[in-house]
Design an enzyme around this catalytic site. Sequence first.
Site, PDB file in Angstrom:
ATOM      1  N   ALA A   8     -15.914  17.415 -11.863  1.00 22.82           N
ATOM      2  CA  ALA A   8     -15.474  16.059 -12.126  1.00 22.82           C
ATOM      3  C   ALA A   8     -16.229  15.160 -11.113  1.00 22.82           C
ATOM      4  O   ALA A   8     -16.327  15.222  -9.898  1.00 22.82           O
ATOM      5  CB  ALA A   8     -13.998  16.154 -12.042  1.00 22.82           C
ATOM      6  N   CYS A   9     -16.585  14.018 -11.810  1.00 23.55           N
ATOM      7  CA  CYS A   9     -17.200  13.096 -10.964  1.00 23.55           C
ATOM      8  C   CYS A   9     -16.335  11.737 -11.259  1.00 23.55           C
ATOM      9  O   CYS A   9     -15.804  11.654 -12.324  1.00 23.55           O
ATOM     10  CB  CYS A   9     -18.775  12.643 -11.159  1.00 23.55           C
ATOM     11  N   PRO A  10     -16.571  10.459 -10.521  1.00 24.52           N
ATOM     12  CA  PRO A  10     -16.099   9.197 -10.982  1.00 24.52           C
ATOM     13  C   PRO A  10     -16.090   8.875 -12.267  1.00 24.52           C
ATOM     14  O   PRO A  10     -14.883   8.396 -13.046  1.00 24.52           O
ATOM     15  CB  PRO A  10     -16.147   8.174  -9.970  1.00 24.52           C
TER      16      PRO A  10
END
Length: 107
Positions: A8-10
Amino acid sequence: MRIVGITACPTGIAHTYITKKKILEAAAECGFPCRIETQGTIGAEDELTPEEIAAADVVLLAVDVKITGESRFTGKPVVRCRTEDVMRNTTGFLRKIETALNERKKQ
């Protein structure tokens, strides 16, 4: 070594999916069964099943943001890192995890 994990990334777009792809490719190269869930702006995709989690030797959380569902991994060894950490040398990263798990088993 059986791996399950979450990326998961921003923004939940680029790094989330690139990291997943790199982990899956490196795991295949090393002969490690692997399943990765993604969490992003559209929610969770390829959600891990309780059976997959139970069978896993390690949980890899390559995340740059808060994720949901971490309580599913209680009792499992968890490696938490940034997506960027995994993308640099994914095979080497997985080999380090394998070595650490093997050392832990010896203790």
